[in-house]
Structure formats: C-alpha cells, structure tokens
Design a protein around this motif. Structure first.
Motif, mmCIF file in Angstrom:
data_model
loop_
_atom_site.group_PDB
_atom_site.id
_atom_site.type_symbol
_atom_site.label_atom_id
_atom_site.label_comp_id
_atom_site.label_asym_id
_atom_site.label_seq_id
_atom_site.Cartn_x
_atom_site.Cartn_y
_atom_site.Cartn_z
ATOM 1 N N VAL A 3 -0.272 2.373 9.993
ATOM 2 C CA VAL A 3 -0.555 3.007 8.565
ATOM 3 C C VAL A 3 0.684 4.606 8.861
ATOM 4 C CG1 VAL A 3 -2.116 2.312 7.395
ATOM 5 C CG2 VAL A 3 -2.286 3.774 9.542
ATOM 6 N N ALA A 60 2.963 -3.401 2.508
ATOM 7 C CA ALA A 60 2.321 -3.611 3.318
ATOM 8 C C ALA A 60 2.257 -4.295 3.992
ATOM 9 C CB ALA A 60 0.626 -3.689 2.427
ATOM 10 N N ARG A 61 1.306 -4.118 5.674
ATOM 11 C CA ARG A 61 1.190 -5.020 6.988
ATOM 12 C C ARG A 61 0.103 -4.144 7.178
ATOM 13 N NH1 ARG A 61 6.408 -3.033 11.022
ATOM 14 N NH2 ARG A 61 6.303 -0.218 10.347
ATOM 15 N N ASN A 116 0.503 -7.904 13.266
ATOM 16 C CA ASN A 116 0.934 -7.819 11.194
ATOM 17 C C ASN A 116 1.610 -6.749 11.252
ATOM 18 O OD1 ASN A 116 1.321 -8.363 8.815
ATOM 19 N ND2 ASN A 116 -1.167 -7.631 8.335
ATOM 20 N N PHE A 172 -5.620 4.621 12.404
ATOM 21 C CA PHE A 172 -6.979 3.555 11.354
ATOM 22 C C PHE A 172 -7.983 3.771 12.591
ATOM 23 C CE2 PHE A 172 -8.448 0.043 9.654
ATOM 24 C CZ PHE A 172 -8.323 0.835 8.126
ATOM 25 N N CYS A 194 -5.748 7.904 3.440
ATOM 26 C CA CYS A 194 -6.046 6.292 3.538
ATOM 27 C C CYS A 194 -5.168 6.526 5.034
ATOM 28 C CB CYS A 194 -5.102 5.630 2.894
ATOM 29 S SG CYS A 194 -7.513 5.868 1.178
ATOM 30 N N HIS A 253 -3.206 -2.568 9.683
ATOM 31 C CA HIS A 253 -3.642 -1.727 9.396
ATOM 32 C C HIS A 253 -3.104 -0.344 10.376
ATOM 33 C CE1 HIS A 253 -7.250 -2.839 6.534
ATOM 34 N NE2 HIS A 253 -6.372 -2.413 6.476
ATOM 35 N N CYS A 275 -9.536 2.813 -0.187
ATOM 36 C CA CYS A 275 -8.464 2.859 0.531
ATOM 37 C C CYS A 275 -7.978 1.830 -0.682
ATOM 38 C CB CYS A 275 -8.232 2.444 1.655
ATOM 39 S SG CYS A 275 -8.436 3.804 2.679
ATOM 40 N N HIS A 276 -8.364 0.615 -0.757
ATOM 41 C CA HIS A 276 -7.354 -0.363 -1.394
ATOM 42 C C HIS A 276 -7.965 0.059 -3.083
ATOM 43 C CE1 HIS A 276 -5.530 -3.194 1.653
ATOM 44 N NE2 HIS A 276 -6.467 -2.249 2.617
ATOM 45 N N HIS A 300 -13.833 4.963 9.370
ATOM 46 C CA HIS A 300 -13.302 4.973 8.374
ATOM 47 C C HIS A 300 -14.830 3.717 7.815
ATOM 48 C CE1 HIS A 300 -9.891 6.331 7.766
ATOM 49 N NE2 HIS A 300 -8.957 5.998 8.728
ATOM 50 N N ASP A 303 3.508 1.690 1.184
ATOM 51 C CA ASP A 303 2.225 2.182 2.560
ATOM 52 C C ASP A 303 1.657 0.131 3.890
ATOM 53 O OD1 ASP A 303 0.904 2.803 0.988
ATOM 54 O OD2 ASP A 303 0.554 2.740 2.251
ATOM 55 N N ASP A 322 4.702 3.409 9.674
ATOM 56 C CA ASP A 322 4.598 3.657 8.136
ATOM 57 C C ASP A 322 5.458 4.591 7.236
ATOM 58 O OD1 ASP A 322 5.594 0.632 9.255
ATOM 59 O OD2 ASP A 322 3.991 0.632 7.405
ATOM 60 N N SER A 339 -16.677 -0.721 1.730
ATOM 61 C CA SER A 339 -15.777 -0.554 2.784
ATOM 62 C C SER A 339 -14.049 -0.811 2.682
ATOM 63 C CB SER A 339 -16.164 -1.315 4.386
ATOM 64 O OG SER A 339 -15.544 -2.667 4.149
ATOM 65 N N CYS A 340 -13.013 -1.540 2.153
ATOM 66 C CA CYS A 340 -12.233 -1.349 2.014
ATOM 67 C C CYS A 340 -11.579 -0.526 0.073
ATOM 68 C CB CYS A 340 -12.021 -2.885 1.458
ATOM 69 S SG CYS A 340 -12.267 -3.891 2.197
ATOM 70 N N ILE A 365 1.249 -1.314 0.195
ATOM 71 C CA ILE A 365 -0.094 -0.330 0.209
ATOM 72 C C ILE A 365 0.914 1.047 0.076
ATOM 73 C CG2 ILE A 365 -1.714 1.162 1.390
ATOM 74 C CD1 ILE A 365 -2.965 -1.456 0.736
HETATM 75 C C1 HEC Z 1 -8.741 4.332 5.563
HETATM 76 C C2 HEC Z 1 -8.117 3.317 4.517
HETATM 77 C C3 HEC Z 1 -7.488 1.894 4.782
HETATM 78 C C4 HEC Z 1 -9.472 0.668 4.566
HETATM 79 C C5 HEC Z 1 -10.413 2.164 4.605
HETATM 80 C C6 HEC Z 1 -9.152 0.039 4.602
HETATM 81 N N1 HEC Z 1 -7.650 -0.662 3.828
HETATM 82 FE FE1 HEC Z 1 -6.483 -2.168 4.571
HETATM 83 N N2 HEC Z 1 -4.776 -1.157 3.900
HETATM 84 C C7 HEC Z 1 -4.820 0.375 4.442
HETATM 85 C C8 HEC Z 1 -3.065 0.423 3.819
HETATM 86 C C9 HEC Z 1 -2.890 2.120 4.077
HETATM 87 C C10 HEC Z 1 -2.746 -0.362 4.816
HETATM 88 C C11 HEC Z 1 -0.845 -0.697 4.544
HETATM 89 C C12 HEC Z 1 -0.418 -0.827 6.372
HETATM 90 C C13 HEC Z 1 0.710 -0.334 6.716
HETATM 91 O O1 HEC Z 1 2.076 -1.068 5.693
HETATM 92 O O2 HEC Z 1 1.288 0.298 7.116
HETATM 93 C C14 HEC Z 1 -3.566 -1.707 4.693
HETATM 94 C C15 HEC Z 1 -3.349 -3.023 4.921
HETATM 95 C C16 HEC Z 1 -3.791 -3.929 4.662
HETATM 96 C C17 HEC Z 1 -3.536 -5.694 4.745
HETATM 97 C C18 HEC Z 1 -1.977 -6.103 5.350
HETATM 98 C C19 HEC Z 1 -1.268 -5.946 4.030
HETATM 99 C C20 HEC Z 1 -0.329 -7.224 4.683
HETATM 100 O O3 HEC Z 1 0.682 -6.768 3.499
HETATM 101 O O4 HEC Z 1 0.095 -7.878 6.078
HETATM 102 C C21 HEC Z 1 -4.774 -6.139 4.091
HETATM 103 C C22 HEC Z 1 -5.525 -7.448 4.086
HETATM 104 C C23 HEC Z 1 -6.016 -5.979 4.458
HETATM 105 N N3 HEC Z 1 -5.236 -4.084 4.329
HETATM 106 C C24 HEC Z 1 -7.487 -5.738 3.884
HETATM 107 C C25 HEC Z 1 -7.581 -5.166 3.524
HETATM 108 C C26 HEC Z 1 -9.736 -4.984 4.145
HETATM 109 C C27 HEC Z 1 -10.412 -6.266 3.535
HETATM 110 C C28 HEC Z 1 -10.819 -4.182 3.684
HETATM 111 C C29 HEC Z 1 -12.282 -3.678 4.240
HETATM 112 C C30 HEC Z 1 -12.851 -4.996 5.385
HETATM 113 C C31 HEC Z 1 -9.445 -2.610 4.372
HETATM 114 N N4 HEC Z 1 -7.882 -3.391 4.096
HETATM 115 C C32 HEC Z 1 -10.012 -1.453 4.661
HETATM 116 C C33 HEC Z 1 -5.845 0.925 4.360
HETATM 117 C C34 HEC Z 1 -6.881 0.544 4.594
#
Ligand code: HEC
Ligand code: HEC
Ligand code: HEC
Ligand code: HEC
Length: 441
Positions: A128, A122-123, A93, A179, A147, A125, A222-223, A183, A8, A131, A218-219, A4
């Motif tokens: 964030v 990415a790692r 994580n 985080f 995000c 949430h 940001c994703h 959101h 990210d 990182d 919801s995801c 990310i």
């Molecule tokens: C507000 C923003 C945001 C939302 C909403 C969000 N994510 Fe994320 N997600 C991120 C960010 C930024 C990272 C990376 C965090 C880091 O590395 O510091 C991340 C990381 C992850 C990871 C971990 C990746 C890893 O390599 O370990 C997973 C799995 C994930 N998200 C799934 C989801 C899912 C499924 C949803 C919805 C239910 C979701 N995320 C909603 C911002 C978001």
C-alpha cells in the motif's frame, strides 16, 4: 476493474495452539476459536467490551485519546509465525494493471482529477505505501494515509479528526507500519479478536455495529465508500446505519452536502462541462452487505463473511489450524471450494467468470457512452446551445449517471459480490445517460 485508491514464524518457544471449531452455527460460518491458555497476554489494547448478539461475532471498538503506539506486524513474527508468514505472502501478489491504459475512456470521465493520469489496480496489502507514493497523483493531506498505514490509524485515535487535515508530507516520516495487524486487532492480537480501529466506520454503522460480523467490519474499514469532509477533511461515510447504506441513499446524502462556500459537495469539478463530479471508492463492504447479496445481504441464502472467502482456514504441517492472512481470491483455494462451496457451486470459477464478463462488458459500454456524453455536453456549452436551468439539470443528471457507473467500476469483485445490486447500479447509470442525451437533443 480491480482497484483500491492507490493507483489503491520460526520460534516455537511460545506455544500457539488454537483449537478451531469450524461450525455451522445457525447457517452461519462464524468460527468459535478457543485460545490456548499458553497464549501470553498482549501489550495493552485500548478496547471496550460490547454485548454479544446471536450468530454474529461482535467486534470491539477501539478507544480514542489513549496515546496508543502501534505494535508493528514484524514484531509479531515470532509469536504468531503462521499468521505472520501468510501475511508476508501478500508480497507475492504484486501485479498491477494500469486502468488509464486498459480503459482509455476513464481519462475523459476522471478528467481534472488525479485518477485520469494514473489509476493502478489493487495488489497485495503489503504494497500500500509503495503504491501510494508511486501513483503520480498529488497528495496534499495526510487523510490519504487513512487506509494505508496503521501508524496513521493510531494518530487519528490519539489526536482525533485534526490528524486528517495535516499536510501529507508532515506525516510521511512517521510511517512505521505499512499495513499492520493493528488495523484489525489493535495491539491485542490474542485469539484473533477483531477491534475496529477506524472510527469513521463505527460512526457510520452506528446502532448496527453489533449486527455486523467482526470479520466484515475489519475489511469495511478500508474496502468501503468514503469521502473527505469538505470542512474538516476527515474521512467520512455517506450513511448512518445499514438501512441507509444503499448506492441510491448515499448519492442523495452526497447531493445534499455543501462545502464552506455553499456549493454542492464535489470531489472535483469538470472544467469543460462544469459537472460537479463524485468519485466512488472501492465499495466492497456496501456491495457485499447490500440488498440482494446471496451471502451477505439481509436475506442471504447462506451468510458468509469476507474472511470466510478471502481468509480461509489452513492446516500447518504440525496439524495446527489457522486463518490465512494472505488476502486473495477464493478461487485460488481448492480446499475451500471443495469443502465449503462445492455442495452448492459445482463450478464456481465458471460462474464467477460469467458474472465478471457480463459486468465488465456493460461497464465498458456505459463508460464509453458516458465519456461521449461528456464530450457532447462540452461542445453544446461551447456553442452556446445549452444554458441556464437546462444546463444545471443536465449537469446533475451526468453527475448521477457517473456515480452509479463508478459504483460498479471501482468495486473490486466485478459484480461477483452482489449481482443484483450491480445490475441495479448499471441500470440506473444507463437510465441517467439516456435522460441526459434526450436533454441535449
Ligand atoms: C487498512 C486498510 C485495509 C483493510 C483493513 C483491508 N484492506 Fe484489503 N486492501 C487495501 C488496499 C489499500 C489494497 C490495495 C493495495 C495496493 O494495490 O497497493 C487492498 C487489497 C486487497 C486485496 C487484493 C486485491 C488484488 O487485486 O490483489 C484483497 C483480496 C483484499 N484487499 C481483501 C481484504 C479483506 C478480505 C479484508 C478484511 C479481512 C481487507 N482486505 C482489509 C486496504 C485494506
Ligand atoms: C484485515 C484485517 C486483519 C489484519 C490486518 C490481521 N488480521 Fe489476524 N485475523 C483477522 C480475522 C478476520 C481473523 C479471524 C478469522 C475469522 O474469524 O474468520 C483473524 C485471526 C487471527 C488470529 C487467530 C488465530 C487464527 O489463525 O484464526 C491471529 C493469532 C491473528 N489473526 C494474528 C494476526 C497477525 C499476527 C497479524 C499481522 C501480521 C494479523 N492477524 C493481521 C483479520 C486480520
Ligand atoms: C461468498 C464469497 C465472498 C465473500 C463473502 C466476499 N468475497 Fe470478495 N470476492 C469473491 C470472489 C469470488 C471474487 C472474485 C475473485 C476473482 O476474480 O478471482 C472476489 C473479489 C474480491 C476482491 C478483488 C480481489 C482481486 O484479486 O482483485 C476484493 C478486494 C474483495 N473481494 C474484497 C471483499 C470484501 C472486503 C468482502 C467483505 C465485505 C468480500 N470480498 C466478501 C468472493 C467473496
Ligand atoms: C447452501 C448453498 C451455498 C453454498 C454452500 C455456497 N453458496 Fe454461493 N451462492 C448460493 C446461491 C443460492 C447463490 C445465488 C445464485 C444465483 O443467484 O445464481 C450463490 C451465489 C454466489 C456467488 C455470486 C453472487 C451473486 O450475487 O450471485 C458467489 C461469488 C458465491 N456464491 C460464492 C460462494 C463461495 C466462495 C462459497 C464457499 C465459500 C459459496 N458460495 C457457498 C448458494 C451457496
């Protein structure tokens, strides 16, 4: 590559009793949740009602300009102990891979842009903000917080797009909730109702909002693939409606955008070649919901949401069924694999490994070829072998090639969310690289 952008409950005074009916509704896995009457009213949510569509759990849209303040994740620890505890597990994580070391060729591809110096995988949430501060990439504007923190999400809801153009450092002291629950649930967690608080996603999916399951939205906040508007600096998407949400049409959209000086939009310009490059960002939403995706596409074999695979249902010691808020790989959840996936996937881990290997091998091979092309083009320019319209044409071809390559490189599943779309993007990248090399001859 998994990345990310950055790089990210122990108080049962309030009864948390949800009967969760996991049902296969028209081949769909949406869950009907029946909240217990004992769940108290939440602090006021700014949310508008939307009509329901069949088979889809419809999200709410957050209201804007309401002076909302964020109820922080930690403030829910006692009220929602199961969800909060699983959310805190994201702290575990904490592994990061530094891509500039793992794939040195990206230093060439992203040369002149921050990601060439530092690009961590990415790692969890909950990391964030840590990182973001540690990237070693310069942060100018507050739009980098889009995000990362619900404190900024609330700021945008209250103040509108002007918040994006604030100086990064001017917002730093206002970060209170790295985080948060906000959101996805605004301030009304209640029975788990999803409220879309990131308005640019609501704008982008436009009339298709009610057709997309709340959990996917919801995801997707940001994703997803975004760019910063060249004028307003607002976080923006390169499509309106699902039909325009393809890598090809998004590229066309960005190729037709211009900045205040009338130049074609670019995230940065490569100094050696003059190529106006684009940086794709983690397009999980667009990839998973795209054409060809067996579990998310328009002709899905079986519709599943991001939450079905990444937020499985768990049973607490007292028998309470709840949704895990520990966002990890579905392969880490043996119950999910056995109960839901095994009837069609005998050995999903091997299937996933095979898809990922095929994807990364090709991604690396094309990444190297693209880096070589950059060097060859720079040499041709330095030696005066290419100029004028020929040079403009080849620059455009390189820009397009890198877009399609990056669309796969930065998608965190490595081909697993949608093999067909992944292959399409890599084929396009290969085709453009061939064309550009032929033009250099
Ligand atoms: C507000 C923003 C945001 C939302 C909403 C969000 N994510 Fe994320 N997600 C991120 C960010 C930024 C990272 C990376 C965090 C880091 O590395 O510091 C991340 C990381 C992850 C990871 C971990 C990746 C890893 O390599 O370990 C997973 C799995 C994930 N998200 C799934 C989801 C899912 C499924 C949803 C919805 C239910 C979701 N995320 C909603 C911002 C978001
Ligand atoms: C990235 C989005 C996201 C964030 C952040 C998030 N949730 Fe959820 N939450 C969901 C989704 C999605 C569901 C519903 C799952 C489904 O419908 O499949 C849910 C369901 C719930 C439910 C309903 C009961 C259950 O277990 O299903 C509660 C309560 C809840 N969340 C509390 C919280 C709390 C407390 C936080 C913050 C610590 C939080 N959520 C943060 C996405 C999120
Ligand atoms: C059909 C199940 C399924 C659905 C639905 C799904 N994913 Fe995934 N996702 C996977 C698998 C499998 C992986 C690869 C996990 C691994 O490498 O162990 C993955 C990987 C990821 C990763 C990288 C995780 C990591 O540990 O590096 C992220 C982030 C992610 N998905 C987000 C999403 C988002 C956002 C959505 C919805 C738009 C979504 N996924 C929908 C199965 C799914
Ligand atoms: C009703 C049968 C069925 C069930 C149940 C099912 N899948 Fe699938 N899944 C498929 C089919 C069919 C494909 C496409 C296979 C292919 O193209 O090789 C697929 C493909 C996938 C892929 C690869 C995506 C791609 O583009 O090929 C992943 C990852 C995946 N499934 C994960 C899951 C997970 C996780 C579960 C359980 C939560 C699950 N599936 C449950 C039928 C199913």
């Amino acid at each position: 590559m998994k990345h990310i952008q950055s790089k990210d409950w122990q108080f049962y005074a309030i009864v948390l009793a949800f009967s969760v009916v996991v049902g296969l509704i028209t081949g769909n896995m949406n869950k009907d949740k029946v909240p217990s009457a004992a769940v108290p009213a939440q602090s006021e949510t700014a949310a508008a009602e939307t009509p329901a569509a069949t088979g889809v759990t419809v999200a709410k849209r957050a209201e804007t300009g309401t002076g909302v303040t964020v109820v922080k994740a930690d403030d829910y620890a006692e009220q929602y102990p199961l969800q909060y505890t699983s959310y805190r597990m994201n702290d575990e994580n904490d592994e990061v891979v530094e891509y500039t070391e793992a794939n040195p060729y990206i230093q060439k591809l992203y040369e002149g842009y921050g990601f060439a110096h530092s690009y961590g995988s990415a790692r969890g949430h909950t990391y964030v903000i840590t990182d973001l501060s540690a990237t070693g990439r310069p942060h100018k504007l507050a739009n980098c917080y889009t995000c990362k923190t619900s404190s900024f999400t609330a700021k945008v809801l209250n103040d509108g797009d002007s918040a994006y153009a604030m100086a990064f450092d001017d917002f730093t002291d206002s970060v209170e909730d790295p985080f948060g629950c906000f959101h996805c649930h605004a301030n009304g967690v209640g029975d788990g109702t999803i409220t879309v608080t990131h308005g640019y996603l609501t704008n982008a999916v436009a009339d298709d909002f009610e057709k997309i399951d709340a959990a996917n939205l919801s995801c997707g906040q940001c994703h997803s693939e975004y760019y910063f508007d060249p004028e307003t600096k607002a976080t923006s998407f390169a499509y309106k409606g699902l039909a325009n949400m393809t890598p090809d049409l998004m590229l066309e959209y960005e190729n037709n955008l211009t900045d205040s000086e009338g130049n074609m939009f670019a995230d940065w310009v490569d100094e050696d070649t003059g190529v106006r490059k684009l940086k794709v960002q983690h397009p999980e939403f667009e990839t998973f919901l795209g054409e060809g995706s067996p579990h998310g596409g328009p002709n899905a074999v079986m519709s599943l949401t991001c939450a079905d695979c990444h937020m499985p249902q768990k049973t607490a010691d007292d028998g309470t069924v709840y949704t895990s808020h520990y966002w990890v790989s579905p392969l880490d959840d043996q119950d999910l694999l056995n109960n839901t996936c095994a009837k069609c996937h005998k050995d999903l881990a091997s299937e996933v490994a095979a898809i990922q290997k095929e994807t990364t091998d090709r991604e690396n091979q094309l990444g190297e070829a693209l880096a070589q092309l950059d060097s060859d083009l720079a040499a041709a320019i330095a030696e005066g072998r290419i100029e004028g319209q020929d040079l403009e044409d080849i620059r455009m071809t390189v820009r397009n090639a890198q877009w399609f390559w990056d669309f796969v490189y930065v998608e965190n599943s490595e081909g697993v969310h949608n093999q067909q779309l992944t292959k399409h993007c890599l084929d396009k990248a290969e085709e453009y690289i061939k064309q550009a090399n032929a033009m250099l001859q």
